[in-house]
Design a protein around this motif. Structure first.
Motif, PDB file in Angstrom:
ATOM      1  N   SER A   1      37.151  43.870  44.544  1.00 38.85           N
ATOM      2  CA  SER A   1      36.059  44.610  45.172  1.00 38.85           C
ATOM      3  C   SER A   1      36.515  46.036  45.424  1.00 38.85           C
ATOM      4  O   SER A   1      37.613  46.254  45.963  1.00 38.85           O
ATOM      5  CB  SER A   1      35.651  43.954  46.494  1.00 38.85           C
ATOM      6  N   TRP A   2      35.658  46.976  45.037  1.00 40.31           N
ATOM      7  CA  TRP A   2      35.979  48.398  45.177  1.00 40.31           C
ATOM      8  C   TRP A   2      34.782  49.143  45.766  1.00 40.31           C
ATOM      9  O   TRP A   2      33.623  48.839  45.450  1.00 40.31           O
ATOM     10  CB  TRP A   2      36.316  49.014  43.817  1.00 40.31           C
ATOM     11  N   GLY A   3      35.087  50.135  46.615  1.00 45.41           N
ATOM     12  CA  GLY A   3      34.043  51.008  47.105  1.00 45.41           C
ATOM     13  C   GLY A   3      33.767  52.122  46.105  1.00 45.41           C
ATOM     14  O   GLY A   3      34.441  52.228  45.067  1.00 45.41           O
ATOM     15  N   ARG A   4      32.805  52.968  46.415  1.00 45.75           N
ATOM     16  CA  ARG A   4      32.425  54.058  45.515  1.00 45.75           C
ATOM     17  C   ARG A   4      33.226  55.328  45.767  1.00 45.75           C
ATOM     18  O   ARG A   4      33.135  56.279  45.001  1.00 45.75           O
ATOM     19  CB  ARG A   4      30.926  54.334  45.644  1.00 45.75           C
ATOM     20  N   GLY A   5      33.974  55.348  46.853  1.00 46.46           N
ATOM     21  CA  GLY A   5      34.853  56.479  47.115  1.00 46.46           C
ATOM     22  C   GLY A   5      34.283  57.500  48.074  1.00 46.46           C
ATOM     23  O   GLY A   5      33.065  57.621  48.239  1.00 46.46           O
ATOM     24  N   THR A   6      35.198  58.228  48.697  1.00 44.77           N
ATOM     25  CA  THR A   6      34.824  59.332  49.584  1.00 44.77           C
ATOM     26  C   THR A   6      35.760  60.503  49.296  1.00 44.77           C
ATOM     27  O   THR A   6      36.971  60.318  49.136  1.00 44.77           O
ATOM     28  CB  THR A   6      34.886  58.899  51.058  1.00 44.77           C
ATOM     29  N   GLN A   7      35.197  61.692  49.213  1.00 46.79           N
ATOM     30  CA  GLN A   7      35.974  62.871  48.837  1.00 46.79           C
ATOM     31  C   GLN A   7      36.735  63.441  50.025  1.00 46.79           C
ATOM     32  O   GLN A   7      36.177  63.634  51.101  1.00 46.79           O
ATOM     33  CB  GLN A   7      35.042  63.955  48.269  1.00 46.79           C
ATOM     34  N   VAL A   8      38.006  63.716  49.794  1.00 45.22           N
ATOM     35  CA  VAL A   8      38.842  64.416  50.774  1.00 45.22           C
ATOM     36  C   VAL A   8      39.341  65.698  50.119  1.00 45.22           C
ATOM     37  O   VAL A   8      39.946  65.649  49.049  1.00 45.22           O
ATOM     38  CB  VAL A   8      40.027  63.545  51.227  1.00 45.22           C
ATOM     39  N   THR A   9      39.079  66.817  50.756  1.00 44.30           N
ATOM     40  CA  THR A   9      39.512  68.110  50.234  1.00 44.30           C
ATOM     41  C   THR A   9      40.328  68.837  51.298  1.00 44.30           C
ATOM     42  O   THR A   9      39.865  69.017  52.422  1.00 44.30           O
ATOM     43  CB  THR A   9      38.305  68.977  49.838  1.00 44.30           C
ATOM     44  N   VAL A  10      41.541  69.224  50.925  1.00 46.39           N
ATOM     45  CA  VAL A  10      42.439  69.915  51.858  1.00 46.39           C
ATOM     46  C   VAL A  10      42.730  71.300  51.305  1.00 46.39           C
ATOM     47  O   VAL A  10      43.255  71.431  50.201  1.00 46.39           O
ATOM     48  CB  VAL A  10      43.737  69.134  52.060  1.00 46.39           C
ATOM     49  N   SER A  11      42.391  72.310  52.073  1.00 44.10           N
ATOM     50  CA  SER A  11      42.601  73.689  51.633  1.00 44.10           C
ATOM     51  C   SER A  11      43.875  74.250  52.259  1.00 44.10           C
ATOM     52  O   SER A  11      44.249  73.893  53.369  1.00 44.10           O
ATOM     53  CB  SER A  11      41.408  74.554  52.010  1.00 44.10           C
ATOM     54  N   SER A  12      44.493  75.151  51.519  1.00 45.22           N
ATOM     55  CA  SER A  12      45.752  75.734  52.001  1.00 45.22           C
ATOM     56  C   SER A  12      45.503  76.949  52.879  1.00 45.22           C
ATOM     57  O   SER A  12      44.404  77.450  52.954  1.00 45.22           O
ATOM     58  CB  SER A  12      46.630  76.114  50.810  1.00 45.22           C
TER      59      SER A  12
ATOM     60  N   GLN B   1      30.602  38.523  45.871  1.00 45.20           N
ATOM     61  CA  GLN B   1      31.249  39.822  45.754  1.00 45.20           C
ATOM     62  C   GLN B   1      31.144  40.571  47.075  1.00 45.20           C
ATOM     63  O   GLN B   1      30.070  40.696  47.646  1.00 45.20           O
ATOM     64  CB  GLN B   1      30.581  40.652  44.644  1.00 45.20           C
ATOM     65  N   VAL B   2      32.281  41.027  47.551  1.00 48.86           N
ATOM     66  CA  VAL B   2      32.324  41.774  48.805  1.00 48.86           C
ATOM     67  C   VAL B   2      31.898  43.217  48.541  1.00 48.86           C
ATOM     68  O   VAL B   2      32.359  43.848  47.598  1.00 48.86           O
ATOM     69  CB  VAL B   2      33.735  41.733  49.400  1.00 48.86           C
ATOM     70  N   GLN B   3      31.012  43.716  49.382  1.00 51.70           N
ATOM     71  CA  GLN B   3      30.582  45.109  49.264  1.00 51.70           C
ATOM     72  C   GLN B   3      31.425  45.979  50.202  1.00 51.70           C
ATOM     73  O   GLN B   3      31.644  45.621  51.356  1.00 51.70           O
ATOM     74  CB  GLN B   3      29.107  45.238  49.648  1.00 51.70           C
ATOM     75  N   LEU B   4      31.896  47.110  49.692  1.00 53.31           N
ATOM     76  CA  LEU B   4      32.731  48.023  50.460  1.00 53.31           C
ATOM     77  C   LEU B   4      32.079  49.395  50.496  1.00 53.31           C
ATOM     78  O   LEU B   4      31.657  49.900  49.448  1.00 53.31           O
ATOM     79  CB  LEU B   4      34.121  48.136  49.841  1.00 53.31           C
ATOM     80  N   VAL B   5      32.017  50.000  51.668  1.00 52.30           N
ATOM     81  CA  VAL B   5      31.425  51.327  51.820  1.00 52.30           C
ATOM     82  C   VAL B   5      32.381  52.210  52.610  1.00 52.30           C
ATOM     83  O   VAL B   5      32.664  51.937  53.785  1.00 52.30           O
ATOM     84  CB  VAL B   5      30.068  51.258  52.539  1.00 52.30           C
ATOM     85  N   GLU B   6      32.859  53.269  51.950  1.00 49.05           N
ATOM     86  CA  GLU B   6      33.770  54.198  52.606  1.00 49.05           C
ATOM     87  C   GLU B   6      33.005  55.308  53.321  1.00 49.05           C
ATOM     88  O   GLU B   6      31.892  55.664  52.917  1.00 49.05           O
ATOM     89  CB  GLU B   6      34.718  54.856  51.590  1.00 49.05           C
ATOM     90  N   SER B   7      33.645  55.862  54.345  1.00 50.81           N
ATOM     91  CA  SER B   7      33.095  57.015  55.050  1.00 50.81           C
ATOM     92  C   SER B   7      34.237  57.781  55.698  1.00 50.81           C
ATOM     93  O   SER B   7      35.362  57.278  55.767  1.00 50.81           O
ATOM     94  CB  SER B   7      32.076  56.579  56.108  1.00 50.81           C
ATOM     95  N   GLY B   8      33.950  58.982  56.150  1.00 52.89           N
ATOM     96  CA  GLY B   8      34.944  59.761  56.871  1.00 52.89           C
ATOM     97  C   GLY B   8      35.601  60.868  56.096  1.00 52.89           C
ATOM     98  O   GLY B   8      36.401  61.634  56.646  1.00 52.89           O
ATOM     99  N   GLY B   9      35.293  60.974  54.814  1.00 47.94           N
ATOM    100  CA  GLY B   9      35.875  62.056  54.033  1.00 47.94           C
ATOM    101  C   GLY B   9      35.300  63.402  54.444  1.00 47.94           C
ATOM    102  O   GLY B   9      34.339  63.486  55.213  1.00 47.94           O
ATOM    103  N   GLY B  10      35.902  64.468  53.938  1.00 47.41           N
ATOM    104  CA  GLY B  10      35.422  65.803  54.260  1.00 47.41           C
ATOM    105  C   GLY B  10      36.415  66.856  53.835  1.00 47.41           C
ATOM    106  O   GLY B  10      37.355  66.577  53.083  1.00 47.41           O
ATOM    107  N   SER B  11      36.209  68.067  54.334  1.00 45.25           N
ATOM    108  CA  SER B  11      37.074  69.196  54.009  1.00 45.25           C
ATOM    109  C   SER B  11      37.818  69.642  55.260  1.00 45.25           C
ATOM    110  O   SER B  11      37.190  69.853  56.304  1.00 45.25           O
ATOM    111  CB  SER B  11      36.238  70.349  53.454  1.00 45.25           C
ATOM    112  N   VAL B  12      39.124  69.782  55.130  1.00 40.47           N
ATOM    113  CA  VAL B  12      39.939  70.232  56.254  1.00 40.47           C
ATOM    114  C   VAL B  12      40.983  71.216  55.744  1.00 40.47           C
ATOM    115  O   VAL B  12      41.270  71.261  54.549  1.00 40.47           O
ATOM    116  CB  VAL B  12      40.644  69.051  56.968  1.00 40.47           C
ATOM    117  N   GLU B  13      41.561  71.948  56.663  1.00 36.00           N
ATOM    118  CA  GLU B  13      42.652  72.840  56.317  1.00 36.00           C
ATOM    119  C   GLU B  13      43.969  72.068  56.352  1.00 36.00           C
ATOM    120  O   GLU B  13      44.080  71.031  57.008  1.00 36.00           O
ATOM    121  CB  GLU B  13      42.699  74.022  57.278  1.00 36.00           C
ATOM    122  N   ALA B  14      44.933  72.595  55.652  1.00 32.89           N
ATOM    123  CA  ALA B  14      46.259  71.962  55.640  1.00 32.89           C
ATOM    124  C   ALA B  14      46.774  71.795  57.071  1.00 32.89           C
ATOM    125  O   ALA B  14      46.619  72.692  57.905  1.00 32.89           O
ATOM    126  CB  ALA B  14      47.229  72.816  54.836  1.00 32.89           C
TER     127      ALA B  14
END
Length: 129
Positions: free
Chosen positions: A118-129, A1-14
């Motif tokens: 194979s699936w990673g656990r996810g990374t949150q992306v939040t975009v504010s207006s 089983q391939v392990q996947l690790v996401e990174s780079g998510g965060g909060s940004v403005e539109a």
């Protein structure tokens, strides 16, 4: 089983940009396809961008022209460059991968989620207006 690790998510403005990365453990087989999916609250998981075993790419209509998927085969890392972010891009972003021992031509699962084992656990992306 391939392990996947996401990174780079965060909060940004539109209008801002983010670059997601997905580091994969070693693949066993030659034909590797990977993809990014996302899931917003209360919505089903949807395909964002996918890359086939020979590098062909697929994009959701909602992100075409703004997002770019790429893969560094030497580093076993998948990227998603996201420019011109919109509030509707807010979601948890998941990396997915599958590998095949043999394939007639390019292996391109696209957005067919059941093809990815194979699936990673996810990374949150939040975009504010």
């Amino acid at each position: 089983q391939v392990q996947l690790v996401e990174s780079g998510g965060g909060s940004v403005e539109a209008g801002g940009s983010l670059r997601l990365s997905c580091a994969a453990s070693r693949f066993t087989y030659r034909y590797v396809a990977m993809a990014w999916f996302r899931q917003a609250p209360g919505q089903e998981r949807e395909g964002v961008a996918a890359i086939g075993s020979l590098g062909s790419t697929t994009y959701a209509d909602s992100v075409r022209g703004r997002f770019t998927i790429s893969k560094d085969n030497a580093e076993n890392t998948l990227y998603l460059q996201m420019n011109g972010l919109k509030p509707e891009d807010t979601a948890i972003y998941y990396c997915a991968a599958d590998q095949m021992l043999t394939s007639r031509g390019e292996y391109v699962p696209g957005f067919r989620q059941n093809f990815y084992h194979s699936w990673g656990r996810g990374t949150q992306v939040t975009v504010s207006s």
